[in-house]
Design a protein around this motif. Sequence first.
Motif, PDB file in Angstrom:
ATOM      1  N   PRO A 194       0.808  -1.227   0.000  1.00 47.08           N
ATOM      2  CA  PRO A 194       0.000   0.000   0.000  1.00 47.08           C
ATOM      3  C   PRO A 194       0.839   1.276   0.000  1.00 47.08           C
ATOM      4  CG  PRO A 194      -0.754  -1.537   1.697  1.00 47.08           C
ATOM      5  CD  PRO A 194       0.558  -2.044   1.200  1.00 47.08           C
ATOM      6  N   LEU A 195       2.127   1.159   0.372  1.00 46.82           N
ATOM      7  CA  LEU A 195       2.992   2.335   0.458  1.00 46.82           C
ATOM      8  C   LEU A 195       3.702   2.647  -0.851  1.00 46.82           C
ATOM      9  CD1 LEU A 195       4.695   1.622   3.931  1.00 46.82           C
ATOM     10  CD2 LEU A 195       2.559   2.834   3.456  1.00 46.82           C
ATOM     11  N   LYS A 196       3.752   1.695  -1.766  1.00 47.54           N
ATOM     12  CA  LYS A 196       4.513   1.882  -3.004  1.00 47.54           C
ATOM     13  C   LYS A 196       3.765   2.801  -3.977  1.00 47.54           C
ATOM     14  CE  LYS A 196       6.716  -2.689  -2.889  1.00 47.54           C
ATOM     15  NZ  LYS A 196       6.841  -3.998  -3.591  1.00 47.54           N
ATOM     16  N   PRO A 197       4.418   3.863  -4.476  1.00 48.11           N
ATOM     17  CA  PRO A 197       3.758   4.727  -5.457  1.00 48.11           C
ATOM     18  C   PRO A 197       3.357   3.989  -6.732  1.00 48.11           C
ATOM     19  CG  PRO A 197       5.739   5.772  -4.583  1.00 48.11           C
ATOM     20  CD  PRO A 197       5.756   4.352  -4.100  1.00 48.11           C
ATOM     21  N   SER A 198       4.072   2.920  -7.057  1.00 51.08           N
ATOM     22  CA  SER A 198       3.787   2.176  -8.287  1.00 51.08           C
ATOM     23  C   SER A 198       2.703   1.125  -8.107  1.00 51.08           C
ATOM     24  CB  SER A 198       5.068   1.500  -8.799  1.00 51.08           C
ATOM     25  OG  SER A 198       5.586   0.613  -7.814  1.00 51.08           O
ATOM     26  N   ASN A 199       2.170   0.970  -6.901  1.00 52.57           N
ATOM     27  CA  ASN A 199       1.142  -0.048  -6.672  1.00 52.57           C
ATOM     28  C   ASN A 199      -0.102   0.254  -7.490  1.00 52.57           C
ATOM     29  OD1 ASN A 199      -1.487  -0.735  -4.926  1.00 52.57           O
ATOM     30  ND2 ASN A 199       0.026  -2.361  -4.688  1.00 52.57           N
ATOM     31  N   THR A 200      -0.657  -0.764  -8.147  1.00 57.37           N
ATOM     32  CA  THR A 200      -1.825  -0.550  -9.019  1.00 57.37           C
ATOM     33  C   THR A 200      -3.135  -0.988  -8.378  1.00 57.37           C
ATOM     34  OG1 THR A 200      -1.567  -2.699 -10.125  1.00 57.37           O
ATOM     35  CG2 THR A 200      -0.383  -0.807 -11.071  1.00 57.37           C
ATOM     36  N   GLY A 201      -3.083  -1.492  -7.141  1.00 58.59           N
ATOM     37  CA  GLY A 201      -4.326  -1.797  -6.445  1.00 58.59           C
ATOM     38  C   GLY A 201      -5.182  -0.553  -6.259  1.00 58.59           C
ATOM     39  N   TRP A 202      -4.524   0.598  -6.134  1.00 57.64           N
ATOM     40  CA  TRP A 202      -5.249   1.871  -6.023  1.00 57.64           C
ATOM     41  C   TRP A 202      -6.181   2.071  -7.211  1.00 57.64           C
ATOM     42  CZ3 TRP A 202      -4.415   6.156  -2.565  1.00 57.64           C
ATOM     43  CH2 TRP A 202      -3.491   5.906  -1.552  1.00 57.64           C
TER      44      TRP A 202
END
Length: 258
Positions: free
Chosen positions: A77-85
Amino acid sequence: MPEATALAPLAPHAVSRLRTTRLARSAKPFLARGGSKLERCAGCRLVSSHCMCALRPVLPRQPNQAGVCLLMADIEPLKPSNTGWLIADVVADTWAFGWARTEVDPALLTLLADPQWQPYLVFPGEFVAPERVVTELLPADAQQGAEAKRPLFVLLDATWPEARKMFRKSPYLDKLPVLSLEPDRISRYKLRRSRRDDHFCTSEVAGLCLELAGELHAAQTLEAYLDVFTHRYLQAKQQLPADAENAAHQQLKSLRLG
């Protein structure tokens, strides 16, 4: 396409809330490996100059039949590249839970047991006992209960080594059918390295699941949204302006207005 006017702030979605919870127990600020040290937008995690909050898809008045449950490795959840958002921005019924080997969130167990849902654990079938594997959604007569249930896609949002560990060490998932996707395309994701073209990012996996569930508009929107996010993320990394008139932006605009 000119930049859209900023949207009014929305209530935090599931991934945003999980990120807030995870930050609250961090001893020091999270620094993305190789990421920009410039200020990031809290809404889309992009460098503020490349913010795409105004391009957020408009959720339909009638929610999609399908839902998504993200089981996220510790720092995802902390990664800027996470695509779950991105999934949570497109699919109204999206839940996000942090994964830990020694404990499980009771709210996750409640969701998986909710009689309106038919959960599917999405994972490659080659690593699973054949009797658990399905490649299509279960017909009503194969589900528990007399009425057809809404599909709930459980996605392990993690690196591949982490996802395999999560799969092996989550006994509460053992009774779920395992949905093994058979895509006819290769991954287009460019923000993290993978040695295999059949390793899809979480957003791409969700899009394939939505297609399988007949949610074509949501699947297409998620694909275009990912393309816009990827373009803006990489342009910011290279200190170049975003091209708001490129094909990805035009596609997302047409889907938002459609």
